[in-house]
Each structure stands twice: as structure tokens, then as C-alpha cells.
Scaffold this motif. Structure first.
Motif, PDB file in Angstrom:
ATOM      1  N   ARG A 153       0.823  -1.209   0.000  1.00 10.40           N
ATOM      2  CA  ARG A 153       0.000   0.000   0.000  1.00 10.40           C
ATOM      3  C   ARG A 153       0.857   1.259   0.000  1.00 10.40           C
ATOM      4  O   ARG A 153       1.947   1.291   0.582  1.00 10.40           O
ATOM      5  N   VAL A 154       0.339   2.304  -0.624  1.00 12.27           N
ATOM      6  CA  VAL A 154       0.924   3.637  -0.470  1.00 12.27           C
ATOM      7  C   VAL A 154       0.108   4.364   0.601  1.00 12.27           C
ATOM      8  O   VAL A 154      -1.071   4.054   0.801  1.00 12.27           O
ATOM      9  N   PRO A 155       0.712   5.303   1.324  1.00 14.97           N
ATOM     10  CA  PRO A 155      -0.004   5.973   2.416  1.00 14.97           C
ATOM     11  C   PRO A 155      -1.134   6.853   1.896  1.00 14.97           C
ATOM     12  O   PRO A 155      -1.177   7.229   0.718  1.00 14.97           O
ATOM     13  N   ARG A 156      -2.053   7.220   2.788  1.00 16.11           N
ATOM     14  CA  ARG A 156      -3.219   8.012   2.403  1.00 16.11           C
ATOM     15  C   ARG A 156      -2.817   9.341   1.798  1.00 16.11           C
ATOM     16  O   ARG A 156      -3.493   9.858   0.909  1.00 16.11           O
ATOM     17  N   GLU A 157      -1.707   9.920   2.254  1.00 16.08           N
ATOM     18  CA  GLU A 157      -1.273  11.197   1.694  1.00 16.08           C
ATOM     19  C   GLU A 157      -0.951  11.061   0.198  1.00 16.08           C
ATOM     20  O   GLU A 157      -1.239  11.956  -0.596  1.00 16.08           O
ATOM     21  N   THR A 158      -0.367   9.930  -0.179  1.00 17.61           N
ATOM     22  CA  THR A 158      -0.049   9.694  -1.590  1.00 17.61           C
ATOM     23  C   THR A 158      -1.322   9.438  -2.392  1.00 17.61           C
ATOM     24  O   THR A 158      -1.460   9.907  -3.538  1.00 17.61           O
ATOM     25  N   LEU A 159      -2.256   8.691  -1.807  1.00 15.32           N
ATOM     26  CA  LEU A 159      -3.527   8.449  -2.487  1.00 15.32           C
ATOM     27  C   LEU A 159      -4.213   9.771  -2.822  1.00 15.32           C
ATOM     28  O   LEU A 159      -4.696   9.980  -3.936  1.00 15.32           O
ATOM     29  N   ILE A 160      -4.224  10.668  -1.852  1.00 10.54           N
ATOM     30  CA  ILE A 160      -4.870  11.974  -2.065  1.00 10.54           C
ATOM     31  C   ILE A 160      -4.089  12.797  -3.081  1.00 10.54           C
ATOM     32  O   ILE A 160      -4.662  13.413  -3.990  1.00 10.54           O
ATOM     33  N   ALA A 161      -2.771  12.815  -2.942  1.00 13.03           N
ATOM     34  CA  ALA A 161      -1.941  13.639  -3.839  1.00 13.03           C
ATOM     35  C   ALA A 161      -2.092  13.205  -5.292  1.00 13.03           C
ATOM     36  O   ALA A 161      -2.184  14.043  -6.199  1.00 13.03           O
ATOM     37  N   GLN A 162      -2.144  11.915  -5.555  1.00 14.45           N
ATOM     38  CA  GLN A 162      -2.268  11.445  -6.933  1.00 14.45           C
ATOM     39  C   GLN A 162      -3.657  11.746  -7.495  1.00 14.45           C
ATOM     40  O   GLN A 162      -3.787  12.094  -8.674  1.00 14.45           O
ATOM     41  N   ALA A 163      -4.675  11.600  -6.668  1.00 17.94           N
ATOM     42  CA  ALA A 163      -6.016  11.978  -7.123  1.00 17.94           C
ATOM     43  C   ALA A 163      -6.074  13.471  -7.428  1.00 17.94           C
ATOM     44  O   ALA A 163      -6.690  13.897  -8.422  1.00 17.94           O
ATOM     45  N   ASN A 164      -5.417  14.273  -6.612  1.00 14.73           N
ATOM     46  CA  ASN A 164      -5.420  15.720  -6.832  1.00 14.73           C
ATOM     47  C   ASN A 164      -4.679  16.091  -8.110  1.00 14.73           C
ATOM     48  O   ASN A 164      -5.038  17.066  -8.790  1.00 14.73           O
ATOM     49  N   LYS A 296      -3.039   1.624  -8.413  1.00 18.33           N
ATOM     50  CA  LYS A 296      -2.215   0.427  -8.529  1.00 18.33           C
ATOM     51  C   LYS A 296      -0.788   0.896  -8.297  1.00 18.33           C
ATOM     52  O   LYS A 296      -0.221   1.607  -9.137  1.00 18.33           O
ATOM     53  N   GLY A 297      -0.243   0.568  -7.151  1.00 15.70           N
ATOM     54  CA  GLY A 297       0.987   1.223  -6.746  1.00 15.70           C
ATOM     55  C   GLY A 297       0.669   2.684  -6.474  1.00 15.70           C
ATOM     56  O   GLY A 297      -0.271   3.008  -5.748  1.00 15.70           O
ATOM     57  N   ASP A 298       1.420   3.582  -7.110  1.00 17.65           N
ATOM     58  CA  ASP A 298       1.119   5.009  -6.941  1.00 17.65           C
ATOM     59  C   ASP A 298       0.508   5.621  -8.202  1.00 17.65           C
ATOM     60  O   ASP A 298       0.554   6.835  -8.404  1.00 17.65           O
ATOM     61  N   LYS A 299      -0.091   4.785  -9.047  1.00 16.43           N
ATOM     62  CA  LYS A 299      -0.678   5.254 -10.304  1.00 16.43           C
ATOM     63  C   LYS A 299      -2.204   5.099 -10.273  1.00 16.43           C
ATOM     64  O   LYS A 299      -2.733   4.143  -9.691  1.00 16.43           O
ATOM     65  N   LEU A 300      -2.889   6.002 -10.951  1.00 17.55           N
ATOM     66  CA  LEU A 300      -4.334   5.900 -11.090  1.00 17.55           C
ATOM     67  C   LEU A 300      -4.651   4.789 -12.081  1.00 17.55           C
ATOM     68  O   LEU A 300      -4.250   4.843 -13.246  1.00 17.55           O
ATOM     69  N   PHE A 301      -5.397   3.794 -11.610  1.00 21.84           N
ATOM     70  CA  PHE A 301      -5.658   2.597 -12.397  1.00 21.84           C
ATOM     71  C   PHE A 301      -7.116   2.520 -12.857  1.00 21.84           C
ATOM     72  O   PHE A 301      -7.407   2.110 -13.982  1.00 21.84           O
ATOM     73  N   ARG A 302      -8.043   2.895 -11.995  1.00 20.97           N
ATOM     74  CA  ARG A 302      -9.463   2.919 -12.326  1.00 20.97           C
ATOM     75  C   ARG A 302     -10.088   4.215 -11.795  1.00 20.97           C
ATOM     76  O   ARG A 302      -9.726   4.686 -10.707  1.00 20.97           O
ATOM     77  N   ILE A 303     -11.024   4.753 -12.577  1.00 23.11           N
ATOM     78  CA  ILE A 303     -11.720   5.997 -12.203  1.00 23.11           C
ATOM     79  C   ILE A 303     -13.207   5.784 -12.454  1.00 23.11           C
ATOM     80  O   ILE A 303     -13.600   5.289 -13.514  1.00 23.11           O
ATOM     81  N   GLU A 304     -14.013   6.145 -11.473  1.00 24.62           N
ATOM     82  CA  GLU A 304     -15.462   6.019 -11.591  1.00 24.62           C
ATOM     83  C   GLU A 304     -16.078   7.369 -11.225  1.00 24.62           C
ATOM     84  O   GLU A 304     -15.897   7.851 -10.105  1.00 24.62           O
ATOM     85  N   MET A 305     -16.780   7.977 -12.164  1.00 27.66           N
ATOM     86  CA  MET A 305     -17.244   9.344 -11.975  1.00 27.66           C
ATOM     87  C   MET A 305     -18.715   9.501 -12.306  1.00 27.66           C
ATOM     88  O   MET A 305     -19.238   8.855 -13.212  1.00 27.66           O
ATOM     89  N   THR A 306     -19.379  10.358 -11.551  1.00 29.72           N
ATOM     90  CA  THR A 306     -20.731  10.797 -11.882  1.00 29.72           C
ATOM     91  C   THR A 306     -20.866  12.241 -11.448  1.00 29.72           C
ATOM     92  O   THR A 306     -20.216  12.678 -10.499  1.00 29.72           O
ATOM     93  N   LEU A 307     -21.691  13.011 -12.172  1.00 25.44           N
ATOM     94  CA  LEU A 307     -21.793  14.441 -11.860  1.00 25.44           C
ATOM     95  C   LEU A 307     -23.203  14.945 -12.115  1.00 25.44           C
ATOM     96  O   LEU A 307     -24.027  14.288 -12.745  1.00 25.44           O
TER      97      LEU A 307
END
Length: 630
Positions: A153-164, A296-307
Motif C-alpha cells: 500500500r501507499v499511504p493516504r497522503e499519496t492516495l490523495i496527492a495522486q487523485a489531486n 495500482k501502486g502510486d498510479k491511477l488505475f481505475r476511475i469512476e465518476m458521476t456528476l
């Protein structure tokens, strides 16, 4: 020594006890399940909440038990849950049935250690086709639900940073940006429809482009095609699911209407360097988005969006008030310290013309004498000076009506507009201080909504209005609104309140209407109906706007022109989508215009002669249910 040891033991017990009562994944998923059961059973008592629970639908703060609680039923088969025990947050992307129509439903709950819910944030995306796709999927793709070994796992800070980084890359979408945060096998779905690496040849979004959706995530960003998204703000990452390496984010996407061409890297225009932006983006718009990311690792692998669409520059109730650029006398031209004094009718009209000229020619607001702390609003939202209509207005028609109240230093205007190719009607109020400086400008701009190719200019995910305006010429404003009454007309609060009360109670009893009073909504008269007819009880004149509405609130008189006998006002008209007994219909038999909880923002002119209302002119704009302007 004994006291110190006792204190340590007591503190240790408190930590262990708190840990023991933390709401873990199973607990959080159970709370979400209870919430959805309570919602669709229309029973808030089934859900354990704090006394000050905050309930929000599509960015609108509502009383718990109202809105969707009155119309929702049948939780869907598809349910994608995200759990964050560390922060006590749980989110879900699912579907529900809303008065017989299935819709996409996103919910986020904040849960304390005792399992009590203190925040409920929901997003309703009224896309039946997307909801049907979700139901056919039944479950999320397996990778979303697989736990990741702690060592991987990567830490939550990395999860947020990559999404941002995803949002920073989309905002104004630089084709030369660094998009290495995408996994090479990244895929995205929007309303359950795959919008990457698909080979169907379908056009993407509002555009006519048929190549974009065939590309991978990084390749799409490298086209610069998404540059019409001018800002992504109110970025929040409330649910970080570390066990599954996923993030559920909530953001607002702004499109300010100034981007007029899209890059054409696919040559869909036969050699043209760029393609005109679709008419939907003629005017400023904001989209509220719920978006999930699986790494997946520190890369965005799947994105699910609705708006879904919300009023332009709508603020999040979960964030502090965002910084706004106020203009004041300290920042204006010293040569324009104030308008001419005193504020008589002629000078107020001059004020109006100067403001309109500044808007129309996209001049800096600092060319106007603006008081310290002055605010500018559009359709009830506070905007930066120079934003919104300042950037998109192209034309103001010759059919104009000016209104003045020298006693309160207030000027008003009503007239036709055009932003790029989209017509509209502008209701405007300008408030001056005692020194002739602008204290506030309030704009209500109702734009035509046209059904057409690639969605036309329709507000996303809204039901049809009872009275639509699709851009056909409205015809000239009745000259009665600009005709002098030849005396000073008393326009008391009691008269305006009686009028709005009649709309709310669905009766003309006690409303000072002339026998021949006529009302026009969105440029249309209801055949063979007077103002009194349109206020009548339930089931009468089913095409009228107010017959089945539940409240007329947030009533605001913008200008009282005593000389012309005209009140320029605006009100929010709620439709809770709950059938009344007099209609003798079930919820699924409601017409489409009444099936969805809605609020209609209605700026209107009310003409009064000798104490009686003789004409009403109104424009109608759909807003999310419960919309409450600034």
C-alpha cells in the motif's frame, strides 16, 4: 507515585476503550446500509444521528427527512462502498428509484465512534440510462473490492496527492503536462459508461468528437481536449479507503464560458485547427462531481465518476467560504470616485447604462465606482467581480425596461441578452450607497435551454419545466411595464406578500388582482387563463407553474418603482414532488415536470395600477431542490 500510575492506567484504558468503539469497515458499511434502508423507507428514525446532523442534497442544505426522503424507493443492486475507519467516513455509489424512475445516487456519511451520523452528503445524478447501466453491472469491477496487502500500500497522503494531480491536469488541460500519474492500463467510467479505450465510435460528452473516448487516460489528457474546464475547486477527499487503495473525492468543475474552441488533434473537422466548442458551454456553468480513484501502486488505475449541474460558482457547505476578490474605493480609478449626485431617476438610469456598458464590453469592473466590500451576485451566488456575465455577455437587446427608486438609491433593469449563441433575459439590481458608489449588483440571468444535438444547452440532469423556453423570440415586453401611472403608486409589502401568498396557497383569495390581469411565464401565456385562474387549486390548469408547488420562499423585492407602479422581485418556488390528495394520482403517475424535487428561481415584474396587479412577467430557471441564494 500511586496517583501517577493510576492516571497512566486510566489514560491507557481510555485509548483502548476508544479504539474498541471505533467504527471499522464492517460497522461503516452497516451504517451505509441502514441509511439507504431508512431513506427508501422514508423513515429518519431508523438512522442514528447526532442532534446537529448536517444533511445536504446536490450542495443544498436541507432539513433531514425532506427532499429525497419523501420520494426515494427501491435501493439498487449496484452498490460500490468506500470505507475510511481512520476518519469515520463511508461513501457509496449506487442507484435508487425516484418516483418511479431509477437514478444514480451517491452518498457520503461521517460517523462517530458510537455509530452516530453527523454529516450526510448526497449527489443525485438523474440519468436513467446511466442508472440502467449500473444495474446491469450489478457489482463494481472486481479490482475495486480487492484488499491490498499492507506492504504493497501507499499511504493516504499519496492516495490523495495522486487523485489531486488528476484534477490539476484536467483544469485548463495543458497538453504538455506531466501525466505520469496514470497507469498505462488506466480506465474511466462516467455514469457507468466506459469513456476510455472503447472502440464503439461514440461521440464524447457534448462534443461531436468520436476519437477521444478511444484513447487511454494519459493520452486523453495529452490532447488538451478538456481545456474547457477552467477551474476545479472545492476539492475534497473525504473517504480514503487505504485497505483497497481507493479514494472517493468530491469537487466542483467550473466552465466560465470563455473557451470558444477545442483542440482538434483528431482532425474531425477536415483540416481545421480547432473545433467550435458546443453551445452547452456558451454560458458559465458548474458541475458537482463525485469521483472515485483506485490506485495500482502510486498510479491511477481505475476511475469512476458521476456528476450533476449546480448553479455557477455554487459553494460547498462543507468548506469555509472561499476567498472572493472584492473591489472597493481603494482600488477604483480616482477619477470615478462616485456617480453624479443626487440619485434621481435620471442619474439612476445613467448608473444602469454604465454598468451595462461595462458588462457588454468586458471592461474592468474597477472602471466603476465600487464601494469597499461591495458584492456581485449572479443567480444568487457571490462571484468575483469580473467573472460570469462580465466575460460572456455579447449583446443586450433594444427592448429594455429601466426602473428606479431614488428613495433607496436603487436601480433596476429588465432586458433580453445574448451570450455567444445563447439568448437570455436579464433582471438586474444596482444598489448605491449614500455617496453614489456601488454597494451591490445582483444579476438574475435566465438563459434559453434548447434540446438539440449532443444535449443542446439544457441544464444537465434536470426535469422538463412546466413552461419551457427553447430560445424562440419572446416578443416585446408589454409596454404597460414602462408606462407612467401618472401618480405615485403605493407598493407596500402587504401587496407583494399577498401576491406570493396566493401563489403558495394556490388561491387568488385576498390577492389584489384586477379581473383582466394576465401573466406570462418564459414568454408564454397559458391559454384562456387570467392571473387568478393560474393561482387556483390543485388539478386546475395542469400546465401552470404553481398549481402543485409546495412553497414560495426567499421572496426578495429588488426594486420598487413607485412612478411606474412596478415591482421587480424574485422568489424561490419549491416543488417537493409529493402528490397531493386533490390530484388523485400516485407518485409514478405524476407528469415528468412534477416528479423530481425541484426549485424554480423566478425573477418577475409585477405591474400595479391603483392598488391592483394588472400584469405579471416572469422568467423561470430550474435549480436543485431547496436552493437558497446568498
Amino acid at each position: 507515585m500511586l496517583i501517577t500510575l493510576y492516571s497512566i492506567l486510566l489514560a491507557t484504558w481510555a485509548v483502548v476503550s476508544a479504539a474498541a468503539t471505533t467504527c471499522d469497515r464492517t460497522c461503516l458499511e452497516g451504517v451505509m446500509d441502514t441509511f439507504l434502508k431508512a431513506l427508501t423507507a422514508h423513515n429518519t428514525s431508523l438512522l442514528l444521528t447526532t442532534s446537529d446532523v448536517l444533511y445536504v442534497e446536490n450542495n443544498q442544505v436541507l432539513t433531514l427527512g425532506t427532499g429525497e426522503w419523501l420520494v426515494a424507493s427501491s435501493p439498487g443492486k449496484y452498490r460500490h462502498v468506500f470505507a475510511d475507519p481512520q476518519q469515520g467516513q463511508v461513501g457509496a455509489i449506487t442507484t435508487i428509484v425516484e418516483n418511479g424512475v431509477r437514478t444514480i445516487y451517491v452518498a457520503r456519511l461521517k460517523v462517530d465512534a458510537d455509530g452516530r451520523v453527523s454529516e450526510i452528503e448526497t449527489q443525485i445524478t438523474r440519468d436513467p440510462a446511466g442508472a440502467a447501466l449500473y444495474e446491469s453491472m450489478t457489482v463494481p469491477e472486481a479490482v475495486w473490492l480487492q484488499p491490498v496487502a499492507p506492504a504493497d500500500r501507499v499511504p493516504r497522503e499519496t492516495l490523495i496527492a495522486q487523485a489531486n494531480r488528476y484534477y490539476s491536469g484536467m483544469e485548463r488541460n495543458d497538453p504538455h503536462g506531466d501525466y505520469s500519474f496514470f497507469d498505462k492500463d488506466c480506465n474511466r467510467i462516467e455514469d457507468a459508461l466506459q469513456t476510455t479505450n472503447q472502440k464503439t465510435g461514440a461521440a464524447y460528452g457534448h462534443s461531436n468528437d468520436t476519437v477521444f473516448a478511444s484513447l487511454g487516460c494519459a493520452a486523453q489528457f495529452q490532447t488538451g481536449f478538456l481545456g474547457f474546464v477552467t477551474q476545479i475547486r472545492s476539492r475534497r477527499f473525504p473517504v480514503v479507503d487505504e485497505e483497497r487503495q481507493a479514494v472517493l473525492a468530491m469537487t466542483t468543475l467550473d466552465h466560465n464560458g470563455t473557451v470558444r474552441f477545442l483542440p482538434d488533434p483528431f482532425d474531425v473537422n477536415n483540416g481545421s485547427a480547432a473545433q467550435p466548442i458546443p453551445p452547452y458551454f456558451d454560458v458559465p456553468r458548474s458541475l458537482q462531481a463525485a469521483e472515485a480513484f483506485r490506485l495500482k501502486g502510486d498510479k491511477l488505475f481505475r476511475i469512476e465518476m458521476t456528476l450533476t449541474e449546480v448553479p455557477y460558482r455554487m459553494k460547498s457547505p462543507f468548506l469555509p467560504v472561499e476567498h472572493l476578490r472584492y473591489l472597493g474605493s481603494n482600488s477604483t480609478n480616482s477619477t470615478a470616485a462616485s456617480f453624479s449626485q443626487p440619485c434621481d431617476r435620471a442619474s439612476l438610469r445613467n448608473v444602469t447604462d454604465r454598468v451595462l456598458d461595462t458588462l457588454l464590453h468586458h471592461k474592468s469592473p474597477s472602471s466603476l465606482p465600487i464601494a469597499d466590500g461591495a458584492i456581485y451576485t449572479e443567480n444568487g451566488q457571490v462571484l468575483d467581480w469580473g467573472n460570469g456575465l462580465w466575460e460572456t455577455l455579447q449583446e443586450i437587446g433594444a427592448d429594455r425596461a429601466y426602473f428606479s427608486d431614488p428613495d433607496t438609491n436603487t436601480a433596476g433593469f429588465w432586458g433580453a441578452t445574448r451570450e455567444q449563441t445563447t439568448p437570455g433575459v436579464l433582471a438586474l439590481r444596482i444598489q448605491l450607497d449614500s455617496h453614489g458608489r456601488i454597494r451591490a449588483i445582483d444579476v438574475y440571468d435566465v438563459r434559453a435551454e434548447v434540446t438539440g444535438a449532443r444535449g443542446g444547452t439544457m441544464t444537465l440532469m434536470r426535469p422538463p419545466l412546466p413552461v419551457e423556453w427553447q430560445g424562440a423570440p419572446l416578443g416585446k415586453l408589454d409596454s404597460v411595464f414602462t408606462a407612467d401611472n401618472n401618480h405615485t403608486e403605493d407598493l407596500p409589502d402587504s401587496l407583494v406578500d399577498a401576491y406570493f401568498d396566493g401563489l403558495q396557497r394556490h388561491t387568488s383569495a385576498g390577492v389584489p388582482l384586477s379581473k383582466n390581469c394576465l401573466r406570462r411565464d418564459n414568454g408564454q401565456f397559458l391559454a384562456n387563463s387570467s392571473c387568478a385562474d393560474q393561482m387556483k387549486g390543485l388539478g386546475v390548469n395542469p400546465n401552470g407553474l404553481y398549481n402543485t408547488t409546495s412553497a414560495v420562499r426567499d421572496r426578495r423585492v429588488l426594486v420598487r418603482d413607485h412612478k411606474l407602479g412596478v415591482v421587480l422581485a424574485v422568489a424561490m418556488v419549491d416543488n417537493d414532488a409529493v402528490p397531493r390528495s386533490a390530484l388523485n394520482v400516485t407518485s409514478t403517475q405524476l407528469p415528468p415536470t412534477q416528479r423530481v424535487p425541484s426549485t424554480y428561481m423566478v425573477p418577475q415584474l409585477i405591474k400595479v395600477v391603483d392598488g391592483q396587479i394588472v400584469r405579471v412577467e416572469s422568467m423561470i430557471k430550474w435549480m436543485p431542490y431547496g436552493y437558497w441564494p446568498f
